[in-house]
Design a protein around this motif. Structure first.
Motif, PDB file in Angstrom:
ATOM      1  N   PRO A  78       0.808  -1.227   0.000  1.00  0.00           N
ATOM      2  CA  PRO A  78       0.000   0.000   0.000  1.00  0.00           C
ATOM      3  C   PRO A  78       0.837   1.271   0.000  1.00  0.00           C
ATOM      4  CG  PRO A  78      -0.921  -1.575   1.543  1.00  0.00           C
ATOM      5  CD  PRO A  78       0.367  -2.172   1.048  1.00  0.00           C
ATOM      6  N   THR A  79       1.973   1.261   0.692  1.00  0.00           N
ATOM      7  CA  THR A  79       2.779   2.483   0.754  1.00  0.00           C
ATOM      8  C   THR A  79       3.291   2.876  -0.631  1.00  0.00           C
ATOM      9  OG1 THR A  79       4.605   3.573   1.910  1.00  0.00           O
ATOM     10  CG2 THR A  79       4.889   1.242   1.436  1.00  0.00           C
ATOM     11  N   ALA A  80       3.643   1.882  -1.449  1.00  0.00           N
ATOM     12  CA  ALA A  80       4.084   2.167  -2.818  1.00  0.00           C
ATOM     13  C   ALA A  80       2.906   2.696  -3.634  1.00  0.00           C
ATOM     14  CB  ALA A  80       4.661   0.907  -3.458  1.00  0.00           C
ATOM     15  N   ILE A  81       1.750   2.080  -3.456  1.00  0.00           N
ATOM     16  CA  ILE A  81       0.562   2.520  -4.200  1.00  0.00           C
ATOM     17  C   ILE A  81       0.243   3.981  -3.857  1.00  0.00           C
ATOM     18  CG2 ILE A  81      -1.921   2.131  -4.553  1.00  0.00           C
ATOM     19  CD1 ILE A  81      -1.371  -0.834  -3.730  1.00  0.00           C
ATOM     20  N   ARG A  82       0.261   4.298  -2.562  1.00  0.00           N
ATOM     21  CA  ARG A  82      -0.070   5.673  -2.154  1.00  0.00           C
ATOM     22  C   ARG A  82       0.944   6.676  -2.696  1.00  0.00           C
ATOM     23  NH1 ARG A  82      -1.558   2.980   2.930  1.00  0.00           N
ATOM     24  NH2 ARG A  82       0.603   3.285   3.555  1.00  0.00           N
ATOM     25  N   ALA A  83       2.218   6.284  -2.681  1.00  0.00           N
ATOM     26  CA  ALA A  83       3.246   7.199  -3.178  1.00  0.00           C
ATOM     27  C   ALA A  83       3.055   7.448  -4.675  1.00  0.00           C
ATOM     28  CB  ALA A  83       4.629   6.635  -2.895  1.00  0.00           C
ATOM     29  N   LEU A  84       2.750   6.387  -5.427  1.00  0.00           N
ATOM     30  CA  LEU A  84       2.628   6.541  -6.876  1.00  0.00           C
ATOM     31  C   LEU A  84       1.316   7.234  -7.261  1.00  0.00           C
ATOM     32  CD1 LEU A  84       4.215   3.150  -7.936  1.00  0.00           C
ATOM     33  CD2 LEU A  84       5.251   5.429  -8.025  1.00  0.00           C
ATOM     34  N   ALA A  85       0.297   7.042  -6.430  1.00  0.00           N
ATOM     35  CA  ALA A  85      -0.995   7.677  -6.708  1.00  0.00           C
ATOM     36  C   ALA A  85      -0.906   9.200  -6.606  1.00  0.00           C
ATOM     37  CB  ALA A  85      -2.055   7.147  -5.743  1.00  0.00           C
ATOM     38  N   LYS A  86       0.094   9.688  -5.897  1.00  0.00           N
ATOM     39  CA  LYS A  86       0.273  11.137  -5.742  1.00  0.00           C
ATOM     40  C   LYS A  86       0.884  11.775  -6.984  1.00  0.00           C
ATOM     41  CE  LYS A  86       0.901  12.135  -0.846  1.00  0.00           C
ATOM     42  NZ  LYS A  86      -0.349  12.792  -0.722  1.00  0.00           N
ATOM     43  N   ARG A  87       1.444  10.951  -7.866  1.00  0.00           N
ATOM     44  CA  ARG A  87       2.155  11.479  -9.043  1.00  0.00           C
ATOM     45  C   ARG A  87       1.194  11.690 -10.194  1.00  0.00           C
ATOM     46  NH1 ARG A  87       7.018  13.189  -7.121  1.00  0.00           N
ATOM     47  NH2 ARG A  87       7.005  12.155  -5.102  1.00  0.00           N
ATOM     48  N   ASN A  88       1.707  12.387 -11.195  1.00  0.00           N
ATOM     49  CA  ASN A  88       0.920  12.630 -12.394  1.00  0.00           C
ATOM     50  C   ASN A  88       0.458  11.303 -13.011  1.00  0.00           C
ATOM     51  OD1 ASN A  88       0.029  13.425 -14.943  1.00  0.00           O
ATOM     52  ND2 ASN A  88       1.374  15.231 -14.830  1.00  0.00           N
ATOM     53  N   ILE A  89      -0.812  11.245 -13.371  1.00  0.00           N
ATOM     54  CA  ILE A  89      -1.381  10.004 -13.898  1.00  0.00           C
ATOM     55  C   ILE A  89      -0.734   9.600 -15.227  1.00  0.00           C
ATOM     56  CG2 ILE A  89      -3.360  11.079 -15.062  1.00  0.00           C
ATOM     57  CD1 ILE A  89      -3.441   7.812 -12.991  1.00  0.00           C
TER      58      ILE A  89
END
Ligand code: WTA
Length: 635
Positions: free
Chosen positions: A344-355
């Motif tokens: 989940p921590t990786a998912i949350r970090a990547l979700a913050k970036r430009n789609i």
């Protein structure tokens, strides 16, 4: 026919019922049909959670590498076993076939033997995510040596503690490691650690980065020339079902880390069975778990589980942010990943970036997504589901622990309807129960309590290395006759489980379990510090972050305090590792204590979470006045 591969929900319920009614028959059928044994067991299971003692497949003889490698050679020797994706995407990926893996592991095993390593000896492995890490693990298993992998982000002190505790004879490391744009000199860390470990008589060094390093005469040797010379033929050491396979350390809420000991046959059967079902692996799939082999997820679901199924498993050396935040998705496209298992921590970090980092890549190969390590919040679940799975790849939210060896509660894709934030149903053979604080089992649905397991499963850790008492105290003493997980959970109206988090002083930061005690010890060792308390608070990327409350021996001016913060961070990096550095350090005059002198962490947690509306009754504290003072200066 055993139900090795469950195809629908009805079948799951049938299989589950059988696994509870006749656990021994259930596991014996699976073991019999899907693995290679040199001798069958005399008894499927004997157990006693009071002692505690658990034995599966007693007196069976086998070698796990024969099951993970040799038996595939005839039918899929030229299939890829491991795809290795380097840190730098301009370096070529490696495709290692089962035939090649067989040769490498045999050679490595012969090198270990030539250095005097025998069955039962402990070998510490401190390597980055390079193919040699997988070879090293399997080479130990080939000759019956016990591997103890230490995540190569740990500090020299943490490495020394683990090496000493397991009494390792050998260390396998590399000159350095690449992590994104950074290069780390691992050998220096090893040299420092080994100053405290005189019993390590041999160090094998893999060349990876070309760092300047010291080689100690008579102790250190480069691996490559030894591999070159070694024979690629090494008969597997035939071991007993209950012979140790590995030790892996996990943080406890108190004291030094616990070396969880896993044994051979049960671990193999359970990880293989769960891998097959939870990732719905079929021939030709390319499975990628982004964990590091330094953690249990890498042991069970990069190495042993996939290889026992003859699968293609990906090992990634780098980080999700290098060279940019599209790296994961670029790798999915490049290797046509079918199952993608991450945290989940990786998912949350990547979700913050430009789609666009996602949209620039073709993710159409994906069939199954997985999550592990901490509760996945609803927002992250939906982002993963919508943007990565495009609403057609089920997410398996897998709950388990270093101690459980394999996944315990999880949906099975295309079998179990998923529900955001729910790990859903127990795997066959797993009998969870929820307990109240008085030690009574809570029956029925729509309830919550502390999560226990009431019946043994094949991959349960058998002891804490060198400290069986601690094993008993930690896992079998809180609730009589039950394994206590340390987690809280709720069960919804249809019996789905949702894990709510730790109920002890373990804090999960970016998916890493951290005990508060060793961090506090590190802080307290600073000469200016009198006492400290570390608690967790919610963080939108890391899940939790650390907040340290520190009492100084003498209160100083603020400029000094900034320096102190730096020194405390350094102290923690050295003693525990950089992942344990607190986000916030608040200097306080006192800590709230009970009359018996125990720190009231519940109050500190509320202050750290900026939620001080209801602190409960503080009047019974020894020093209620400190609470207001701490709140007034909270960061
Ligand atoms: C937590 C990792 C919620 C839990 C395999 C457990 C989870 C601890 C999940 C073990 C999940 C792991 N949902 N919480 N899907 N998976 N946890 O030993 O608190 O590194 O006790 O093993 O992580 O962490 P460990």
């Amino acid at each position: 026919m055993s139900n090795y591969h469950i195809k629908n929900l009805e079948e799951y319920f049938q299989v589950y019922r059988k696994s509870v009614r006749e656990p021994e028959n259930f596991w014996a059928e699976i073991a019999e049909e899907h693995f290679t044994w040199r001798k069958k067991w005399d008894n499927v299971l004997s157990w006693d959670f009071e002692k505690p003692e658990v034995k599966w497949f007693e007196n069976a003889k086998l070698n796990i590498t024969e099951n993970c490698i040799d038996r595939h050679l005839l039918t899929r020797g030229d299939n890829t076993a491991i795809i290795w994706e380097p840190n730098d995407n301009s370096e070529k990926a490696q495709h290692i076939t089962y035939n090649e893996l067989h040769k490498k592991v045999n050679k490595f095993a012969n090198v270990l033997k030539s250095k005097g390593i025998q069955k039962g000896d402990r070998v510490c492995i401190y390597l980055p995510m390079i193919p040699e890490l997988a070879y090293a693990v399997l080479a130990c298993a080939r000759i019956g040596a016990i591997h103890s992998v230490v995540f190569a982000g740990f500090s020299s002190k943490a490495l020394a503690t683990r090496t000493l505790d397991a009494d390792c004879k050998m260390m396998i490391t590399s000159d350095g490691s690449y992590r994104g744009a950074k290069t780390l000199n691992l050998k220096n860390i090893v040299d420092e650690a080994l100053e405290d470990c005189p019993d390590v008589s041999s160090v094998l060094v893999v060349k990876r980065t070309g760092e300047e390093i010291n080689m100690k005469d008579g102790r250190d040797e480069w691996l490559a020339p030894l591999m070159e010379k070694a024979s690629d033929d090494c008969a597997p050491e035939i071991v007993d079902a209950e012979d140790p396979l590995f030790i892996l350390y996990t943080s406890g809420s108190t004291g030094k880390p616990k070396g969880m000991l896993h044994t051979t046959a049960g671990y193999m059967v359970y990880t293989a069975f769960t891998f097959k079902n939870i990732f719905n692996y079929t021939e030709g799939d390319v499975y990628w778990c982004t964990a590091d082999i330094g953690w249990i997820t890498g042991h069970s679901y990069i190495v042993y589980g996939p290889l026992a199924n003859g699968a293609t498993t990906v090992m990634f050396e780098g980080v999700p942010s290098y060279p940019d935040h599209g790296r994961f998705w670029q790798i999915v496209e490049k290797h046509k990943i079918t199952q993608f298992y991450t945290a989940p921590t990786a998912i949350r970090a990547l979700a913050k970036r430009n789609i666009e980092f996602v949209e620039n890549h073709d993710l159409s190969s994906l069939k199954v997504l997985g999550s592990v390590g901490e509760p996945i919040n609803e927002e992250a679940w939906h982002w993963f589901n919508d943007n990565i799975g495009k609403n057609h790849s089920p997410i398996v939210d897998t709950w388990w622990q270093t101690e459980t060896g394999g996944i315990m509660i999880s949906p099975m894709p295309y079998v179990t309807p998923t529900k955001p934030t729910y790990a859903t149903l127990p795997m066959p053979g797993i009998q969870p129960s929820l307990m109240d604080d008085d030690g009574k089992e809570i029956k029925g649905n729509q309830v919550s309590g502390r999560l226990c397991v009431k019946f043994p499963w094949p991959s349960i850790a058998r002891t804490v290395w060198g400290n069986h008492e601690r094993y008993k105290d930690t896992y079998f003493s809180t609730f009589e006759g039950k394994y206590f997980t340390g987690d809280g959970a709720m069960r919804d109206e249809v019996g789905y489980y949702r894990i709510t988090g730790r109920t002890d002083d373990v804090i999960i930061v970016s998916g890493h379990n951290l005990g508060t005690a060793p961090i506090e010890d590190a802080i307290n060792e600073h000469p200016a510090v009198a006492e400290s308390a570390v608690v967790g608070f919610p963080h939108d990327v890391k899940g939790n972050a650390l907040y340290a409350f520190v009492i100084l021996k003498e209160s100083g001016e603020s400029r000094k305090r900034d320096n102190l913060r730096k020194e405390i961070h350094q102290q923690i990096s050295d003693k525990v590792g950089p992942i344990a550095k607190p986000d916030k350090i608040q200097f306080v005059e006192g800590l709230p204590k009970t009359r018996s002198g125990k720190i009231m962490r519940r109050i500190l947690r509320k202050i750290a979470s900026n939620d001080t509306s209801d602190l409960g009754d503080t009047s019974t504290l020894l020093n209620p006045e400190v609470v207001e003072a701490i709140i007034a200066e909270a960061l």
